[in-house]
Design a protein around this motif. Structure first.
Motif, mmCIF file in Angstrom:
data_model
loop_
_atom_site.group_PDB
_atom_site.id
_atom_site.type_symbol
_atom_site.label_atom_id
_atom_site.label_comp_id
_atom_site.label_asym_id
_atom_site.label_seq_id
_atom_site.Cartn_x
_atom_site.Cartn_y
_atom_site.Cartn_z
ATOM 1 N N GLY A 97 29.133 -64.290 -38.043
ATOM 2 C CA GLY A 97 28.583 -63.119 -38.712
ATOM 3 C C GLY A 97 27.075 -62.986 -38.620
ATOM 4 N N THR A 98 26.406 -63.879 -37.902
ATOM 5 C CA THR A 98 24.952 -63.768 -37.765
ATOM 6 C C THR A 98 24.561 -62.479 -37.048
ATOM 7 O OG1 THR A 98 24.774 -66.174 -37.701
ATOM 8 C CG2 THR A 98 22.892 -64.929 -36.879
ATOM 9 N N LEU A 99 25.410 -62.000 -36.154
ATOM 10 C CA LEU A 99 25.118 -60.768 -35.422
ATOM 11 C C LEU A 99 25.511 -59.502 -36.193
ATOM 12 C CD1 LEU A 99 26.050 -61.739 -31.753
ATOM 13 C CD2 LEU A 99 23.805 -61.621 -32.813
ATOM 14 N N ASP A 100 26.059 -59.659 -37.399
ATOM 15 C CA ASP A 100 26.363 -58.487 -38.227
ATOM 16 C C ASP A 100 25.059 -57.806 -38.638
ATOM 17 O OD1 ASP A 100 28.983 -59.161 -38.014
ATOM 18 O OD2 ASP A 100 29.184 -59.936 -40.056
ATOM 19 N N ARG A 101 25.050 -56.472 -38.662
ATOM 20 C CA ARG A 101 23.900 -55.640 -39.023
ATOM 21 C C ARG A 101 22.716 -55.877 -38.080
ATOM 22 N NH1 ARG A 101 24.807 -58.265 -43.591
ATOM 23 N NH2 ARG A 101 22.632 -58.776 -43.899
ATOM 24 N N THR A 102 23.009 -56.251 -36.837
ATOM 25 C CA THR A 102 21.976 -56.465 -35.824
ATOM 26 C C THR A 102 21.684 -55.162 -35.111
ATOM 27 O OG1 THR A 102 22.712 -58.732 -35.502
ATOM 28 C CG2 THR A 102 21.445 -57.769 -33.735
ATOM 29 N N LYS A 103 20.445 -54.977 -34.684
ATOM 30 C CA LYS A 103 20.035 -53.801 -33.909
ATOM 31 C C LYS A 103 19.707 -54.233 -32.487
ATOM 32 C CE LYS A 103 19.786 -51.083 -37.566
ATOM 33 N NZ LYS A 103 20.903 -50.293 -37.903
ATOM 34 N N MET A 104 20.014 -53.363 -31.536
ATOM 35 C CA MET A 104 19.678 -53.612 -30.134
ATOM 36 C C MET A 104 18.960 -52.387 -29.599
ATOM 37 S SD MET A 104 20.118 -55.523 -27.230
ATOM 38 C CE MET A 104 21.573 -56.529 -27.304
ATOM 39 N N LEU A 105 17.819 -52.619 -28.960
ATOM 40 C CA LEU A 105 17.074 -51.560 -28.291
ATOM 41 C C LEU A 105 17.022 -51.885 -26.812
ATOM 42 C CD1 LEU A 105 14.102 -51.237 -30.800
ATOM 43 C CD2 LEU A 105 16.097 -49.769 -30.629
ATOM 44 N N MET A 121 10.309 -46.870 -20.729
ATOM 45 C CA MET A 121 10.992 -45.737 -21.340
ATOM 46 C C MET A 121 12.181 -46.258 -22.151
ATOM 47 S SD MET A 121 12.685 -42.458 -19.372
ATOM 48 C CE MET A 121 13.695 -43.459 -18.316
ATOM 49 N N GLY A 122 12.274 -45.852 -23.415
ATOM 50 C CA GLY A 122 13.419 -46.214 -24.233
ATOM 51 C C GLY A 122 14.644 -45.436 -23.780
ATOM 52 N N ILE A 123 15.750 -46.139 -23.549
ATOM 53 C CA ILE A 123 16.945 -45.437 -23.077
ATOM 54 C C ILE A 123 18.122 -45.500 -24.042
ATOM 55 C CG2 ILE A 123 16.377 -45.551 -20.638
ATOM 56 C CD1 ILE A 123 18.230 -47.910 -20.357
ATOM 57 N N PHE A 124 18.128 -46.484 -24.951
ATOM 58 C CA PHE A 124 19.247 -46.541 -25.894
ATOM 59 C C PHE A 124 18.899 -47.492 -27.030
ATOM 60 C CE2 PHE A 124 23.567 -47.289 -27.428
ATOM 61 C CZ PHE A 124 24.093 -46.021 -27.342
ATOM 62 N N GLY A 125 19.510 -47.294 -28.161
ATOM 63 C CA GLY A 125 19.330 -48.187 -29.291
ATOM 64 C C GLY A 125 20.381 -47.920 -30.339
ATOM 65 N N GLY A 126 20.698 -48.944 -31.108
ATOM 66 C CA GLY A 126 21.673 -48.742 -32.161
ATOM 67 C C GLY A 126 22.115 -50.037 -32.802
ATOM 68 N N SER A 127 23.193 -49.942 -33.551
ATOM 69 C CA SER A 127 23.757 -51.073 -34.287
ATOM 70 C C SER A 127 24.738 -51.829 -33.400
ATOM 71 C CB SER A 127 24.495 -50.574 -35.529
ATOM 72 O OG SER A 127 23.624 -49.831 -36.334
ATOM 73 N N VAL A 128 24.700 -53.151 -33.507
ATOM 74 C CA VAL A 128 25.520 -54.015 -32.660
ATOM 75 C C VAL A 128 26.793 -54.420 -33.386
ATOM 76 C CG1 VAL A 128 25.591 -56.260 -31.506
ATOM 77 C CG2 VAL A 128 23.511 -54.902 -31.451
ATOM 78 N N THR A 141 29.215 -54.083 -28.484
ATOM 79 C CA THR A 141 29.218 -52.627 -28.499
ATOM 80 C C THR A 141 28.025 -52.191 -29.327
ATOM 81 O OG1 THR A 141 31.616 -52.534 -28.356
ATOM 82 C CG2 THR A 141 30.503 -50.560 -29.138
ATOM 83 N N VAL A 142 27.160 -51.393 -28.718
ATOM 84 C CA VAL A 142 25.988 -50.871 -29.420
ATOM 85 C C VAL A 142 26.271 -49.413 -29.732
ATOM 86 C CG1 VAL A 142 23.509 -50.486 -29.317
ATOM 87 C CG2 VAL A 142 24.495 -52.460 -28.161
ATOM 88 N N LYS A 143 26.292 -49.090 -31.016
ATOM 89 C CA LYS A 143 26.562 -47.730 -31.455
ATOM 90 C C LYS A 143 25.249 -47.030 -31.786
ATOM 91 C CE LYS A 143 31.152 -48.561 -33.224
ATOM 92 N NZ LYS A 143 32.067 -48.385 -34.343
ATOM 93 N N ALA A 144 25.080 -45.833 -31.245
ATOM 94 C CA ALA A 144 23.840 -45.081 -31.437
ATOM 95 C C ALA A 144 23.601 -44.799 -32.911
ATOM 96 C CB ALA A 144 23.900 -43.771 -30.660
ATOM 97 N N GLN A 145 22.340 -44.583 -33.254
ATOM 98 C CA GLN A 145 21.963 -44.270 -34.633
ATOM 99 C C GLN A 145 22.602 -42.973 -35.111
ATOM 100 O OE1 GLN A 145 20.472 -46.430 -36.457
ATOM 101 N NE2 GLN A 145 19.975 -47.826 -34.811
#
Length: 194
Positions: A97-105, A121-128, A141-145
């Protein structure tokens, strides 16, 4: 539309053969950040060193849209047991669960002929979310904001703070608030339409 500087914009509009790589920022819930790249060497950008020798990262293709969309990206990470996030292995972190509520840019860096960074250039970001983890593979799986935009929300409906009930089609409300009162959308006969 992506915001880039004029130097990078001119480069992208004129250059036919480009040198680029992806930069990944993994931010844990406690604020700790890890920097990785899929380049052949470490990349220094913004005062941070993006490591190339710890993880092998592969991402799916990104589609750019002119409208707001709800999107996800699958990122596959190949790592052995020696790669750590803090004091524990990355696969253990995925399971406990360490990766819970993690963000990836995810950023895209472009280089000139001297291997100096022209722009990023930023191309994607969200919750992991951890999709699967086993062997040498960790799939994220990275879900967009904008993920909440896909949910329908009823318009012109009002949910009061107090307790209420319905009797013979009439709403009876109470002036007193109760902690045990739950008012939820989409429950028949529990909505007040204005």
């Amino acid at each position: 539309m992506k915001d880039v500087g004029t130097g990078l914009e001119n480069y992208l509009n004129t250059e036919k053969h480009m040198t680029s790589c992806d930069l990944f920022v993994l931010q844990l819930a406690n604020g700790t950040k890890y920097y990785y790249t899929n380049a052949d060497t470490n990349v220094v950008y913004g005062g941070n060193t993006y490591r190339h020798d710890q993880l092998l990262i592969k991402r799916q293709q990104v589609k750019l849209n002119a409208t707001v969309v709800v999107d996800t990206m699958t990122i596959t990470v190949y790592a052995d047991g020696a790669v750590n996030l803090g004091s524990k292995g990355i696969k253990i972190a995925a399971h406990d669960g360490t990766l819970d509520r993690t963000k990836m840019l995810v950023y895209r860096a472009f280089f000139d002929s001297d291997n100096a960074i022209l722009g990023v250039m930023g191309i994607f970001g969200g919750s992991v979310e951890v999709k699967k983890c086993g062997g040498l593979t960790l799939e994220l799986t990275v879900k967009a904001q904008t993920q909440g935009l896909s949910q329908e929300f009823p318009r012109r409906k009002y949910y009061p703070q107090g307790a209420y009930s319905t009797t013979n089609g009439k709403v009876t409300s109470s002036n007193a608030n109760t902690d045990s009162c739950l008012i939820a959308p989409f429950v028949p006969l529990k909505e007040v339409l204005l």
